[in-house]
Design a protein around this motif. Structure first.
Motif, PDB file in Angstrom:
ATOM      1  N   VAL A 146       0.839  -1.199   0.000  1.00  0.00           N
ATOM      2  CA  VAL A 146       0.000   0.000   0.000  1.00  0.00           C
ATOM      3  C   VAL A 146       0.873   1.247   0.000  1.00  0.00           C
ATOM      4  O   VAL A 146       0.539   2.260  -0.613  1.00  0.00           O
ATOM      5  CB  VAL A 146      -0.945  -0.015   1.224  1.00  0.00           C
ATOM      6  N   SER A 147       2.019   1.186   0.674  1.00  0.00           N
ATOM      7  CA  SER A 147       2.949   2.313   0.680  1.00  0.00           C
ATOM      8  C   SER A 147       3.459   2.606  -0.727  1.00  0.00           C
ATOM      9  O   SER A 147       3.544   3.767  -1.146  1.00  0.00           O
ATOM     10  CB  SER A 147       4.122   2.016   1.622  1.00  0.00           C
ATOM     11  N   ALA A 148       3.815   1.564  -1.480  1.00  0.00           N
ATOM     12  CA  ALA A 148       4.253   1.773  -2.865  1.00  0.00           C
ATOM     13  C   ALA A 148       3.105   2.293  -3.733  1.00  0.00           C
ATOM     14  O   ALA A 148       3.323   3.118  -4.634  1.00  0.00           O
ATOM     15  CB  ALA A 148       4.799   0.469  -3.437  1.00  0.00           C
ATOM     16  N   ALA A 149       1.882   1.823  -3.464  1.00  0.00           N
ATOM     17  CA  ALA A 149       0.728   2.326  -4.221  1.00  0.00           C
ATOM     18  C   ALA A 149       0.545   3.820  -4.010  1.00  0.00           C
ATOM     19  O   ALA A 149       0.200   4.556  -4.946  1.00  0.00           O
ATOM     20  CB  ALA A 149      -0.528   1.571  -3.794  1.00  0.00           C
ATOM     21  N   HIS A 189      17.354   4.455   7.500  1.00  0.00           N
ATOM     22  CA  HIS A 189      17.470   3.090   8.021  1.00  0.00           C
ATOM     23  C   HIS A 189      16.904   2.954   9.430  1.00  0.00           C
ATOM     24  O   HIS A 189      16.982   1.888  10.015  1.00  0.00           O
ATOM     25  CB  HIS A 189      18.940   2.646   8.039  1.00  0.00           C
ATOM     26  N   GLY A 190      16.344   4.013  10.006  1.00  0.00           N
ATOM     27  CA  GLY A 190      15.813   3.928  11.353  1.00  0.00           C
ATOM     28  C   GLY A 190      14.485   3.198  11.409  1.00  0.00           C
ATOM     29  O   GLY A 190      13.919   2.784  10.392  1.00  0.00           O
ATOM     30  N   THR A 191      13.966   3.055  12.644  1.00  0.00           N
ATOM     31  CA  THR A 191      12.656   2.427  12.809  1.00  0.00           C
ATOM     32  C   THR A 191      11.590   3.275  12.133  1.00  0.00           C
ATOM     33  O   THR A 191      11.498   4.471  12.358  1.00  0.00           O
ATOM     34  CB  THR A 191      12.338   2.278  14.305  1.00  0.00           C
ATOM     35  N   VAL A 250       8.364   1.723   6.087  1.00  0.00           N
ATOM     36  CA  VAL A 250       7.101   2.142   5.495  1.00  0.00           C
ATOM     37  C   VAL A 250       7.326   3.216   4.443  1.00  0.00           C
ATOM     38  O   VAL A 250       6.660   3.262   3.412  1.00  0.00           O
ATOM     39  CB  VAL A 250       6.143   2.643   6.599  1.00  0.00           C
ATOM     40  N   GLN A 251       8.285   4.109   4.677  1.00  0.00           N
ATOM     41  CA  GLN A 251       8.532   5.223   3.772  1.00  0.00           C
ATOM     42  C   GLN A 251       9.364   4.823   2.556  1.00  0.00           C
ATOM     43  O   GLN A 251       9.242   5.430   1.495  1.00  0.00           O
ATOM     44  CB  GLN A 251       9.241   6.348   4.518  1.00  0.00           C
ATOM     45  N   LYS A 252      10.202   3.817   2.700  1.00  0.00           N
ATOM     46  CA  LYS A 252      11.137   3.471   1.629  1.00  0.00           C
ATOM     47  C   LYS A 252      10.435   3.077   0.327  1.00  0.00           C
ATOM     48  O   LYS A 252      10.828   3.562  -0.751  1.00  0.00           O
ATOM     49  CB  LYS A 252      12.070   2.351   2.108  1.00  0.00           C
TER      50      LYS A 252
END
Length: 693
Positions: free
Chosen positions: A560-563, A627-629, A633-635
């Motif tokens: 969903v993040s990539a969408a 690379h943090g917690t 989701v954002q990557k």
């Protein structure tokens, strides 16, 4: 650059008004480059008008003259800017249609970005022209920086080729898009990328008949074994249901929380968290009599809240006969364990609970002159209790229940010796016989739990994934599970995060085409031509193809993040095409030949296209490299936008002029009147317009 902090302050006012919290998604997904796009376009036009006015006057301009020119420049760009911002806002509209977990996750992000874009739009039409007039007081010359100048020198020959021979460029763009279709099919899919919580949850399940003391002892053995690993800081557990029963759980289950040390304190032979999980699984398997489920503390609860199961993927088996369901579930467990990526697989425990089985002997009961009800009442009264009166304390009253002591209820011999009164006989004292004379009593394994859903009995088989996305795992699992024969009337339902991914995909498949249709309508209104709107809109699939290839190259699964990244990408790609097509339209309306209008418009807006394409991409780079917690989701979002914008910018500069040459040229040929002959007739063979520049 001042647009960025000012728009953020205005955005914060809107967030307070709409009660949108600041969190990982609402603030973390903001892109500086996307916010300054409108300002870049306005400043570009302001500088062009200032340079032209200075050249016309032959001197530096006064403040009033600069204000006049910047005001006119802003007025000229109001229409394309309004339509451009409306298109980007409309592109983010599908995020507001999400429900459930994805709605809670991405709706604040959509609202925040839309607030920032509206603020930036207001500033671009008011603050930016005024600041340009105040700050740009020296001589303004229309010259390019060396990078743009060199790029344009290489670009213009390619542009001439695209206009002269458009079909090779169009077919190249089509091939690029078609190649992305199978590449998208090879991408894995998951609901939301798994966050690295740094710690591990280890759930242990034992046979239902184990008592609390034994369950605690077995859990302490697990803790002692895990604590010996040098990378583990500590481990604590919860067994059974606590006093505040917010998480009901039987005494044969324990939730263990493993707190890891910082990674720089791990042994030299351990490099990744996956290796730590393997080491924990190895020492856990040494403790016999238990089934383990490896997850993360938040992820475990997250899965449980989504679908009522703790696993990433769940197969819900519906039926009537629990024995048949348990047998079928055990076959499915064996199948799933053979699939790569299945970290821990387990099925619900429907049996195994210790049960006192009392089977009444009808013949013996009849010989003693008793009835079935009398014997059953004796058993239920002795073990379950019977109300025998009321106890009053002031205005409160309590039922008095009488039953045999607990020591008797837990002893099979004492239960068998319970007296059953025989019917009274005239002239004789009432006699009794032990319960064992009229019933067979034994301790057996009975049902542990019965779960129901939608009016049917349900048994869940849960899978926690390790190093594999949910989409590809479910696709392989469905093919293999189909080989397991189900009893008649029984059926399966796939749940867990995979079900949430399916629900979100179905919603997007309805909302996104509707939004694209509205975007096309806005393009038609902005450009006044079906052909021009089509030429601009065709840049969208090319940009989406770039995002697909970027995900494939980086090994990131579709989610969903990539969408969300694809949605953002579509808006910016359309904005770039709108800027270029507006310039081409102005030249066509001014009477320029089509080829010259396309060439001059593309050459003039080449710098703006590069800026509005690459600046947002650069703005997403920190998000892609984090690379943090929470970076997980954002990557996918950032990676999709970066790759897609780079591809969309290049293809807009090369493929869009070729598409415009064909589409607009076809429109001209269709609508072009035939030239009149000197005698008032019409030419039978009008001269076609040349296709070369």
């Amino acid at each position: 650059m001042l647009v960025i902090p000012f728009s953020f302050l205005m955005m914060a006012m809107g967030m307070n008004a709409f009660r949108v919290p600041g969190n990982l998604m609402s603030l973390g997904a903001l892109d500086f480059g996307l916010i300054v796009d409108g300002a870049v376009i306005i400043i570009e036009n302001c500088l062009a008008r200032l340079a032209h006015r200075q050249e016309h006057e032959g001197r530096l301009l006064a403040l009033r003259e600069r204000l006049e020119e910047t005001m006119r420049a802003a007025q000229e760009m109001i229409k394309p800017t309004v339509f451009g911002q409306a298109i980007i806002l409309l592109a983010f509209a599908p995020l507001l249609m999400f429900t459930g977990v994805e709605g809670k996750t991405f709706s604040p992000m959509a609202i925040t970005i839309m607030l920032a874009l509206v603020a930036a739009f207001i500033l671009a039409l008011t603050f930016v022209p005024a600041m340009v007039a105040l700050l740009i007081r020296g001589r303004v010359a229309e010259k390019e920086v060396w990078l743009i100048r060199k790029s344009k020198e290489r670009y213009l020959p390619l542009l001439d080729k695209a206009i002269a021979r458009p079909w090779p460029f169009i077919l190249g763009g089509l091939a690029f898009f078609l190649a992305a279709v199978p590449a998208f099919g090879l991408l894995g899919s998951e609901f939301i990328p798994q966050l690295d919580e740094k710690n591990i949850a280890l759930a242990s399940t034992r046979v239902p008949s184990v008592n609390l003391e034994q369950s605690l002892a077995m859990q302490r053995q697990v803790e002692a074994a895990v604590k010996k690993l040098p990378e583990v800081e500590l481990m604590f557990s919860k067994t059974g249901t606590a006093e505040v029963a917010t998480d009901p759980m039987p005494q044969n289950m324990s939730d263990g929380y493993i707190i890891l040390k910082p990674q720089d304190q791990w042994p030299a032979s351990v490099h990744t968290k996956a290796e730590v999980i393997e080491r924990i699984e190895k020492v856990s398997r040494g403790q016999l009599g238990q089934i383990y489920e490896m997850s993360q503390p938040i992820q475990l609860r997250f899965n449980e809240l989504i679908a009522g199961v703790r696993g990433d993927v769940a197969i819900k088996l519906y039926g009537d006969d629990l024995d048949k369901m348990a047998q079928t579930a055990s076959e499915m467990v064996r199948v799933l364990q053979s699939i790569p990526g299945a970290g821990s697989v387990k099925a619900d425990q429907v049996g195994g609970a210790p049960t006192l089985d009392v089977k009444l002997d009808r013949a013996a009961i009849a010989r003693y002159g008793l009835t079935m009800r009398e014997v059953a009442d004796t058993v239920s009264a002795a073990l379950g209790g019977r109300e025998s009166g009321l106890l009053y304390e002031g205005d409160r009253r309590f039922d008095i229940t009488v039953r045999v002591p607990e020591t008797t209820r837990t002893s099979l011999d004492d239960i068998q010796a319970l007296p059953v009164l025989l019917p009274e006989k005239a002239g004789q004292a009432r006699q009794q016989v032990p319960l064992s004379q009229v019933a067979q009593i034994r301790v057996t394994e009975g049902l542990n739990e019965i779960r129901r859903e939608n009016g049917k009995r349900r048994l869940a088989i849960q899978v926690n994934l390790l190093g594999r996305d949910a989409g590809s795992f479910v696709a392989e699992a469905q093919a293999k599970i189909a080989q397991v024969k189900l009893p008649a009337g029984y059926y399966l339902e796939w749940g867990g995060q995979f079900q949430s991914l399916q629900d979100a995909s179905k919603r997007l498949s309805i909302v996104v085409p509707l939004c694209f249709a509205l975007i096309f309508g806005l393009l038609y209104m902005a450009l006044g031509s079906f052909g021009r709107a089509t030429a601009v809109f065709l840049a969208v699939p090319l940009g989406l193809a770039g995002g697909v290839f970027t995900l494939a190259l980086t090994g990131i699964a579709f989610s969903v993040s990539a969408a969300v990244g694809f949605i953002c990408l579509a808006g910016v790609a359309v904005l770039n095409g709108l800027v270029v097509m507006t310039a081409i339209r102005e030249r066509i309306e001014a009477g320029f030949p089509l080829a010259q209008a396309i060439r001059d418009g593309m050459a003039e807006k080449m710098r703006a296209v590069v800026m509005t394409g690459f600046v947002p991409a650069i703005g997403f780079v920190p998000m892609a490299l984090a690379h943090g917690t929470g970076a997980e989701v954002q990557k996918p979002l950032a990676t999709t936008v970066i790759g897609g914008l780079v591809a969309a910018t290049i293809l807009t500069l090369l493929v869009l002029p070729a598409i415009a040459r064909v589409v607009l040229g076809w429109g001209e040929r269709v609508g072009k009147h035939r030239d009149p002959e000197p005698d008032g007739g019409v030419a039978a063979h009008p001269t076609p317009e040349p296709i070369s520049t």
